[in-house]
Enzyme design. Structure first.
Site, PDB file in Angstrom:
ATOM      1  N   SER A  88      17.992   2.461  31.215  1.00 34.13           N
ATOM      2  CA  SER A  88      19.121   2.907  30.398  1.00 34.13           C
ATOM      3  C   SER A  88      19.972   1.727  29.968  1.00 34.13           C
ATOM      4  O   SER A  88      20.538   1.724  28.865  1.00 34.13           O
ATOM      5  CB  SER A  88      19.967   3.933  31.156  1.00 34.13           C
ATOM      6  OG  SER A  88      20.542   3.387  32.327  1.00 34.13           O
TER       7      SER A  88
ATOM      8  N   GLY B 141      23.027   3.040  35.382  1.00 35.53           N
ATOM      9  CA  GLY B 141      23.129   1.816  36.156  1.00 35.53           C
ATOM     10  C   GLY B 141      21.777   1.225  36.468  1.00 35.53           C
ATOM     11  O   GLY B 141      21.686   0.200  37.138  1.00 35.53           O
TER      12      GLY B 141
ATOM     13  N   LYS C  54      -9.281   2.383  -2.520  1.00 35.52           N
ATOM     14  CA  LYS C  54      -9.565   1.849  -1.190  1.00 35.52           C
ATOM     15  C   LYS C  54     -10.937   2.330  -0.724  1.00 35.52           C
ATOM     16  O   LYS C  54     -11.285   3.505  -0.874  1.00 35.52           O
ATOM     17  CB  LYS C  54      -8.478   2.301  -0.215  1.00 35.52           C
ATOM     18  CG  LYS C  54      -8.529   1.651   1.161  1.00 35.52           C
ATOM     19  CD  LYS C  54      -7.288   2.049   1.975  1.00 35.52           C
ATOM     20  CE  LYS C  54      -7.246   1.386   3.336  1.00 35.52           C
ATOM     21  NZ  LYS C  54      -6.010   1.705   4.073  1.00 35.52           N
TER      22      LYS C  54
ATOM     23  N   CYS D  39      -5.539  -3.070   2.178  1.00 32.12           N
ATOM     24  CA  CYS D  39      -5.405  -3.117   3.639  1.00 32.12           C
ATOM     25  C   CYS D  39      -6.742  -3.231   4.361  1.00 32.12           C
ATOM     26  O   CYS D  39      -7.344  -4.295   4.409  1.00 32.12           O
ATOM     27  CB  CYS D  39      -4.614  -1.907   4.122  1.00 32.12           C
ATOM     28  SG  CYS D  39      -3.858  -2.162   5.764  1.00 32.12           S
TER      29      CYS D  39
ATOM     30  N   GLU E 294       0.829  -1.208   0.000  1.00 29.90           N
ATOM     31  CA  GLU E 294       0.000   0.000   0.000  1.00 29.90           C
ATOM     32  C   GLU E 294       0.869   1.265   0.000  1.00 29.90           C
ATOM     33  O   GLU E 294       1.804   1.396   0.794  1.00 29.90           O
ATOM     34  CB  GLU E 294      -0.893  -0.020   1.245  1.00 29.90           C
ATOM     35  CG  GLU E 294      -1.805   1.180   1.403  1.00 29.90           C
ATOM     36  CD  GLU E 294      -2.645   1.105   2.666  1.00 29.90           C
ATOM     37  OE1 GLU E 294      -3.597   1.892   2.794  1.00 29.90           O
ATOM     38  OE2 GLU E 294      -2.343   0.253   3.545  1.00 29.90           O
TER      39      GLU E 294
END
Length: 560
Positions: free
Chosen positions: A316, A312, A112, A148, A41
Site C-alpha cells: 500500500s 503501513g 497486415k 507491427c 497501427e
C-alpha cells in the site's frame, strides 16, 4: 527524403481526439518540410479496439476519419493505421490496414499479414491476413510498408510460415516502414532492437519504426520509436512513455542524416531471454510504466481522484506513492483502518508516509464493526476456533468502507495486491482484492521492495521502517506472511519460472528448488485461478501478466 515519426497517445473509440492529434502531427510535419509522416497501427480508432470492431457503426466512423485526414495529405505523404473492410466474401470481414494518403487521395491500402493470437493479442478474431504484397511508389522511392507483427517472424523458431518482407523485397524497395502498437514489458525494448536489426541486415534496407505510446486499461505502450540505417546502426530513438514527433532525413544511399546512437555490433542479435528472476532489472522503466498506467486510466476514464487502504505495509505504501506521483498528492486519499490486530507502529508508518507525501488521509478504527460481525455470526460460528473466516471479515470490512467512501465522494479505489499474492491466492475476495485498477498485480513482492528502494534513491519518501519490517497482513496476533508462504525470494523465483517461462514442476526442480516447495507453490497458483478471474484490470509490465494475456481454466486439474 524527410520522414517524420509521430509517436502519439490515442484513446480507443475517441475519434474526435485521435483525429485532432493526427491532423496536428501532419501540420507539424509540414512546418518541418517533411515529405512523409508515419502514425502508428490502428491510430484512427486506438489499439486494441477489440469487439468494437464487430460494430459496423464503429468501422463507419473509422472510414469517416480517414476521409477527413486525407484532406490534409495534400503536399505530404501520410501513413495511418485503421481497420479496412474485406471486399471478398470468404474470410474475416476486416483487415488491419495501413492507408497511404497523398494528394488528398488514398494511394494505397496495405494489409497486415501476420495476425498475433498470443498473450494480449487476439487479432485473428477480427482480421483476415493480407492476400498480396506491393511496394508503394512515392517521390521516386519504393516504400515497403508493414504493420507491427509483420517484422517479427525472423529467428530460429518462427511463429508463422511466411514473411511479408520476403515478397516485398522482390520489388526492390528503397526503405522499410513499420507502424506498430507494440506493448511494453521490461525486457521488450531490447527485443525490438534485435528484431529491427535482424530485418535491416537481412534485407539491407533502412527502417523507420513508429510505435504508439500510452496506456489502454491494462496494456502500456512505451513508444520508443526507432530509426535504423541500412547497415543496422540505430540512428534515432524517440523517448519512452512520452508523445514525441521527430523528423529524420534519409539520404539516397540509405544512410541516415543523424549521428549513430548504437552501432550494429553493440545491439542485441536476438530477443532478450531472462533465465532467472531479477527483481532489480529495469526498475526505472517499470516505475515510468506504472505511472503512465495510472495516469492514462484515470484520464481516459474521466476520473480524477483515487482512494486506497493504507496499512503501513510495503504494497500500500508503494501504491500510494505511485498514485501521488501520477495524479498529484491532493487527489489521492489514504484510509488507515486498524483492526484489533494492527500494530501501532504500522499505523504510525502509514501516517508518516502520508505526511511525507502530503496527501489527505483518515483513520477509521474497525474494532467495533468487527466485533458486531462476530456477535452477529456467533449463533453460527459458536465455539469454533479462530480461522481464516475471522481474518477475512476484517479485510472485507475495509473493502466495504473504502467502496462506501469512493461512492460517496467520487473516488476510484486502487488495489494494492502484488503478483506474489495473486499467484498464491494470498488475498481476500471482496476485501483487499477489491478495486478498479491493480497497480502492482504484475509486480512480484521482490520487485515491490526494489521499486520502493528505487523511489527512495534520493531521499526517504517511504519510511524506512516499512522497508525493513517483516511483511504481515496483521489479521491475527503476531502474523507474518512467512507463516503461510515460502520466503519471497524463493517464492518469486519459482513463480517466475512457472508463469513467465512456463516451465513444468520437474524442470523447475532441476534448477535446484526444493521439490515440496515447488509442488506446493504450483498447486497454490492453479487452485486460485477462480480468485484472479474476479479481479480488476492489472497494469502489465512483464511478458506474462495475469488477466487478458493469461488464459487458464478455473476448474482445471493440472498441478492442482
Amino acid at each position: 527524403m524527410k520522414i517524420t515519426i509521430a509517436q502519439q497517445n490515442y484513446h480507443i473509440g475517441n475519434f474526435e481526439s485521435n483525429t485532432e492529434k493526427i491532423i496536428d502531427g501532419i501540420k507539424q510535419a509540414k512546418q518541418q518540410g517533411s515529405d512523409l509522416i508515419l502514425f502508428s497501427e490502428l491510430c484512427v480508432c486506438g489499439y486494441p479496439p477489440r469487439d468494437f470492431l464487430e460494430f459496423s457503426d464503429f468501422i463507419n466512423k473509422c472510414y469517416n476519419v480517414v476521409d477527413i485526414i486525407k484532406e490534409h495529405a495534400d503536399t505530404i505523404g501520410v501513413v495511418i493505421g485503421s481497420p479496412a473492410r474485406n471486399p471478398k466474401f470468404e474470410g474475416k470481414d476486416l483487415f488491419n490496414a495501413a492507408f497511404f494518403l497523398y494528394e488528398k487521395e488514398i494511394k494505397a491500402e496495405i494489409h497486415k499479414t501476420l495476425l498475433p493470437t498470443y498473450d494480449v493479442f487476439d487479432e485473428y478474431r477480427y482480421f483476415e491476413p493480407a492476400f498480396d504484397w506491393n511496394v508503394v511508389e512515392f517521390k521516386g522511392k519504393k516504400l515497403a510498408i508493414t504493420i507491427c507483427e509483420d517484422i517479427w517472424n525472423l529467428g530460429d523458431n518462427p511463429l508463422y510460415r511466411i514473411c511479408p518482407m520476403d515478397a516485398l523485397i522482390t520489388q526492390a524497395p528503397d526503405l522499410m516502414l513499420n507502424i506498430s502498437a507494440s506493448p511494453f514489458d521490461y525486457t521488450h525494448n531490447e527485443d525490438r532492437k534485435a528484431v529491427i536489426k535482424s530485418n535491416v541486415l537481412k534485407y539491407k534496407l533502412p527502417m523507420f519504426y513508429c510505435n504508439t505510446v500510452g496506456s489502454q486499461t491494462e496494456i502500456v505502450f512505451d513508444g520508443t520509436s526507432l530509426v535504423f540505417d541500412k547497415d543496422g546502426n540505430l540512428c534515432k530513438m524517440l523517448p519512452m512513455f512520452k508523445e514525441a514527433l521527430e523528423t529524420i532525413v534519409l539520404n539516397d544511399d540509405g544512410t541516415i542524416d543523424a549521428p549513430v546512437i548504437e552501432r550494429a555490433e553493440y545491439l542485441p542479435d536476438t530477443e532478450l531471454f531472462i533465465k532467472e528472476f531479477q527483481p532489480e532489472l529495469n526498475l526505472g522503466m517499470i516505475h515510468e510504466a506504472l505511472l503512465l498506467g495510472i495516469r492514462d486510466y484515470f484520464k481516459k476514464m474521466g476520473f480524477t481522484k483515487a482512494i486506497l487502504g493504507s496499512s503501513g505495509g510495503i504494497d500500500s505504501a508503494l501504491v500510494l506513492t505511485l498514485a501521488c506521483q501520477a495524479l498529484g498528492s491532493e487527489n489521492v486519499r489514504a484510509v488507515l483502518m486498524p483492526s484489533p490486530y494492527s500494530t501501532e507502529h504500522s499505523v504510525n508508518d502509514a501516517e508518516q508516509l502520508s505526511k511525507n507525501l502530503n496527501n489527505p488521509y483518515d483513520i477509521i478504527r474497525i474494532n467495533s464493526i468487527y466485533e458486531s460481525f462476530l456477535e452477529t455470526l456467533q449463533p453460527l460460528f459458536k465455539s469454533l476456533p479462530f480461522s481464516v473466516a475471522e481474518e477475512n471479515i476484517q479485510s472485507r470490512i475495509r473493502g466495504n468502507l473504502l467502496m462506501a467512501i469512493a461512492n460517496k465522494l467520487g473516488y476510484i479505489l486502487l488495489n494494492t495486491s502484488n503478483k506474489s499474492e495473486l499467484s498464491t491466492g494470498y488475498g481476500t475476495l471482496y476485501g483487499d482484492m477489491a478495486g478498479g485498477l491493480s497497480v502492482l498485480g504484475d509486480c512480484y513482492k521482490s520487485q515491490v521492495y526494489a521499486l520502493a528502494q528505487y523511489i527512495n534513491r534520493d531521499k526517504e519518501i517511504i519510511p524506512n521502517n516499512i522497508l525493513i519490517k517483516a511483511p504481515s497482513a496483521e489479521l491475527r496476533p503476531d502474523q507474518k506472511d512467512s507463516d503461510s508462504l515460502p520466503d519471497y525470494a524463493v517464492l518469486d523465483s519459482i513463480l517466475y519460472q512457472y508463469i513467465e517461462r512456463r516451465l513444468g514442476p520437474n524442470e523447475i526442480k532441476a534448477l535446484g528448488f526444493d521439490s515440496d516447495t515447488v509442488d506446493r507453490t504450483l498447486k497454490l497458483v492453479n487452485t486460485n485461478e477462480y480468485k484472479r478471474n474476479q479481479f480488476c484490470p492489472i497494469i502489465r509490465i512483464s511478458e506474462k501478466a495475469f488477466g487478458v494475456g493469461r488464459r487458464v481454466p478455473i476448474v482445471g486439474k493440472y498441478l492442482s
